[in-house]
Design a protein around this motif. Structure first.
Motif, mmCIF file in Angstrom:
data_model
loop_
_atom_site.group_PDB
_atom_site.id
_atom_site.type_symbol
_atom_site.label_atom_id
_atom_site.label_comp_id
_atom_site.label_asym_id
_atom_site.label_seq_id
_atom_site.Cartn_x
_atom_site.Cartn_y
_atom_site.Cartn_z
ATOM 1 N N TYR A 85 0.818 -1.203 0.000
ATOM 2 C CA TYR A 85 0.000 0.000 0.000
ATOM 3 C C TYR A 85 0.861 1.266 0.000
ATOM 4 N N ILE A 86 2.013 1.210 0.667
ATOM 5 C CA ILE A 86 2.930 2.356 0.640
ATOM 6 C C ILE A 86 3.426 2.587 -0.786
ATOM 7 N N CYS A 87 3.811 1.500 -1.445
ATOM 8 C CA CYS A 87 4.309 1.621 -2.821
ATOM 9 C C CYS A 87 3.222 2.099 -3.777
ATOM 10 N N ALA A 88 1.981 1.684 -3.522
ATOM 11 C CA ALA A 88 0.877 2.047 -4.408
ATOM 12 C C ALA A 88 0.615 3.543 -4.424
ATOM 13 N N ALA A 89 1.084 4.249 -3.404
ATOM 14 C CA ALA A 89 0.868 5.699 -3.357
ATOM 15 C C ALA A 89 1.619 6.426 -4.465
ATOM 16 N N THR A 90 2.729 5.833 -4.943
ATOM 17 C CA THR A 90 3.552 6.496 -5.970
ATOM 18 C C THR A 90 3.784 5.638 -7.202
ATOM 19 N N ASP A 91 3.450 4.364 -7.141
ATOM 20 C CA ASP A 91 3.721 3.433 -8.245
ATOM 21 C C ASP A 91 2.388 2.955 -8.826
ATOM 22 N N THR B 1 1.765 0.681 -11.080
ATOM 23 C CA THR B 1 1.653 -0.775 -11.198
ATOM 24 C C THR B 1 1.245 -1.385 -9.864
ATOM 25 N N ALA B 2 1.867 -0.929 -8.790
ATOM 26 C CA ALA B 2 1.484 -1.417 -7.463
ATOM 27 C C ALA B 2 0.038 -1.047 -7.159
ATOM 28 N N ALA B 3 -0.383 0.142 -7.591
ATOM 29 C CA ALA B 3 -1.771 0.555 -7.360
ATOM 30 C C ALA B 3 -2.742 -0.350 -8.101
ATOM 31 N N ARG B 4 -2.392 -0.764 -9.327
ATOM 32 C CA ARG B 4 -3.240 -1.706 -10.082
ATOM 33 C C ARG B 4 -3.359 -3.035 -9.340
ATOM 34 N N ALA B 5 -2.267 -3.467 -8.752
ATOM 35 C CA ALA B 5 -2.284 -4.723 -7.999
ATOM 36 C C ALA B 5 -3.159 -4.596 -6.761
ATOM 37 N N VAL B 6 -3.040 -3.475 -6.047
ATOM 38 C CA VAL B 6 -3.842 -3.252 -4.843
ATOM 39 C C VAL B 6 -5.331 -3.299 -5.160
ATOM 40 N N GLU B 7 -5.715 -2.801 -6.324
ATOM 41 C CA GLU B 7 -7.127 -2.796 -6.720
ATOM 42 C C GLU B 7 -7.712 -4.201 -6.810
ATOM 43 N N GLN B 8 -6.850 -5.212 -6.982
ATOM 44 C CA GLN B 8 -7.332 -6.590 -7.116
ATOM 45 C C GLN B 8 -7.549 -7.286 -5.776
ATOM 46 N N LEU B 9 -7.005 -6.734 -4.701
ATOM 47 C CA LEU B 9 -7.055 -7.418 -3.412
ATOM 48 C C LEU B 9 -8.478 -7.749 -2.940
ATOM 49 N N PRO B 10 -9.466 -6.838 -3.095
ATOM 50 C CA PRO B 10 -10.820 -7.201 -2.652
ATOM 51 C C PRO B 10 -11.399 -8.419 -3.364
ATOM 52 N N LYS B 11 -10.890 -8.723 -4.557
ATOM 53 C CA LYS B 11 -11.408 -9.873 -5.307
ATOM 54 C C LYS B 11 -11.008 -11.211 -4.678
ATOM 55 N N LEU B 12 -10.062 -11.179 -3.741
ATOM 56 C CA LEU B 12 -9.662 -12.415 -3.062
ATOM 57 C C LEU B 12 -10.674 -12.829 -1.990
#
Length: 493
Positions: A435-441, A443-454
């Motif tokens: 989540y820290i990386c997703a603030a500036t990256d 690609t990481a933000a795209r990955a974070v968006e998938q977490l609720p699907k788990l």
């Protein structure tokens, strides 16, 4: 997962049945709520389509007619009994539920501390309730309960219990777990109401076992698996069969208790025909809302396998008794089930055998099974979680989602400040870094968006789960199992 249950239809039928029961008793019903008021994830797993918050949503529909009384056993407070699915004690869970219910605009009448014999922890809990402005009552054990009916139905029995002042036609009596004294509280209140000239009745809101499904239906067997530690068994209700010639399913404790409960109610109300069977007492329309029987059967079979895996893991850690696991094994055998019938088990084990290290697997919503392995940096659960969200986001497998500039201080935090025994990053560590990386990256933000699907996905580990993996993935909604193998030879786990 295929939908097999119509939650809207279920809530409609339950509401109609409750209102009919209130009318039957001339406007005052004490309704014992069995199971969980919130977060009924067992029902959601075995009846796909059932909403975990169905009960509380139903009470929201009935908020004008209802108020809630919570029961908690003084003995459970003293023993700090834990609610296994949440990992918190009964008394803390009770406070959590009161907060949530109050925030929803529902009326919480009071808390009843039952079976009180001077337990110091119960005294502290009572003081905590008083300090927060919550009304509470103390109920002590009644001599001769439940067999000495003459004493129970008297001023020295139920009459010695404090009377709970209520104003609504529907009084829901619930608890954070079993053995909390809900039934005794309901019957005590019915006694007091009749002493005051108020006609009142008793009913029981119970989802399982489902009375109008076959005895050995997987949904009902999954309930036996869920209560294996209590050694409950489903059985044909002999009283209902004799009274109506109809085969229905109940469970042993209700069937065994019915003669006493019937006698007590008859003595209080003067109505010997009020209820003729434990099934009559129930308010349970779940069977009428099953719209795909095979979907519910398969979901229940998978739940039984999960329960068995959990039993084996708990037994290995000394947290479960052998007889509980033996019962789970017998249920597995009745349905000819095997652990390997779980889609994530063999892929995880295959990955372990190929790489020679612990591994884990997750089944994605589209049915694909993704694997991950343990490394010097991450646990197998952390690895498979990252691999899964990469696949769902269409991110190449070799892409680094977490920057070394974030990992290095995180490792220093674990080892230098928190004095962790291991530098391996568990799922909670990885989520924080991601989540820290997703603030500036991006690609990481795209990955974070998938977490609720788990949420709702199946997962399996080839070794016992660390708390940082188990608790985090469970809170994310994954259905976790593991092989009963310790990560190493250390005694502390």
């Amino acid at each position: 997962m295929k939908i097999g249950f119509d939650n809207k239809l279920y809530m409609q039928k339950q509401k109609e049945h409750i209102l009919e029961r209130i009318d039957r008793f001339k406007g005052k019903l004490y309704l014992e709520f069995g199971g969980k008021l919130f977060d009924d994830f067992h029902a959601a797993r075995v009846l796909p389509g059932f909403e975990p918050d169905a009960k509380i949503r139903l009470l929201c529909d009935l908020r004008e007619q209802s108020e809630i009384v919570f029961c908690i056993s003084a003995g459970n407070i003293e023993k700090s009994k834990i609610r296994a699915d949440l990992g918190i004690s009964y008394d803390l869970d009770l406070l959590r539920q009161i907060d949530d219910i109050t925030a929803m605009g529902l009326s919480v009448n009071s808390v009843v501390i039952t079976q009180y014999t001077g337990q110091p922890a119960a005294d502290l809990f009572a003081h905590k309730l008083a300090a927060r402005g919550m009304r509470y009552y103390i109920h002590r054990p009644i001599a001769g309960y439940p067999s000495d009916v003459d004493h129970i139905v008297s001023d020295e029995g139920y009459g010695s219990n404090a009377y709970i002042e209520t104003t609504k036609p529907l009084v829901v009596v619930t608890a954070p777990g079993p053995g909390s004294g809900k039934l005794a509280t309901c019957l005590s209140q019915v006694y007091h109401e009749f002493r005051r000239g108020v006609m009142a009745g008793y009913g029981k809101y119970e989802t399982f076992p489902i009375w109008n499904l076959p005895l050995k239906h997987p949904v009902n067997l999954a309930y036996e698996a869920a209560t294996a530690d209590l050694q409950d068994v489903n059985m044909i209700d002999p009283f209902h069969l004799e009274a109506y010639g109809q085969t229905t399913v109940n469970y042993n404790r209700d069937v065994e208790a019915f003669p006493i409960v019937h006698t007590i109610l008859s003595r209080i109300t003067g109505d010997d025909e009020c209820y003729r069977s434990p099934t009559d007492m129930g308010v349970n329309m779940a069977g009428y809302a099953i719209v795909d029987d095979e979907a519910c059967r398969e979901a229940s079979r998978q739940e039984i396998i999960r329960r068995y895996c959990t039993g084996l893991a708990d037994l290995r850690q000394g947290k479960e008794r052998p007889e509980t696991v033996e019962k789970l094994k017998l249920i597995m055998q009745q349905l000819e089930l095997h652990v390997e019938d779980r889609a994530v088990v063999l892929p995880a084990r295959s990955k372990r055998d190929q790489r020679g290290v612990p591994a884990a697997a997750i089944e994605l919503p589209d049915g694909r099974v993704i694997t991950g392995k343990a490394s010097a940096l991450m646990s197998a659960c952390s690895g498979v979680m990252l691999n899964s969200i990469k696949v769902m986001a269409g991110i190449p497998k070799d892409t680094l989602l977490i920057s070394p500039q974030v990992l290095e201080p995180l490792l220093r935090l674990k080892i230098d400040l928190l004095k962790s025994r291991s530098s391996v990053l568990k799922a909670d560590d990885v989520l924080a870094a991601l989540y820290i990386c997703a603030a500036t990256d991006r690609t990481a933000a795209r990955a974070v968006e998938q977490l609720p699907k788990l949420n709702g996905c199946e997962a399996h580990s080839t070794q016992l789960l660390y708390a940082g993996d188990k608790d985090t993935l469970r809170r994310m909604g994954l259905h976790l199992t593991c092989d009963p193998e310790f990560p190493d030879k250390s005694l502390y786990f």
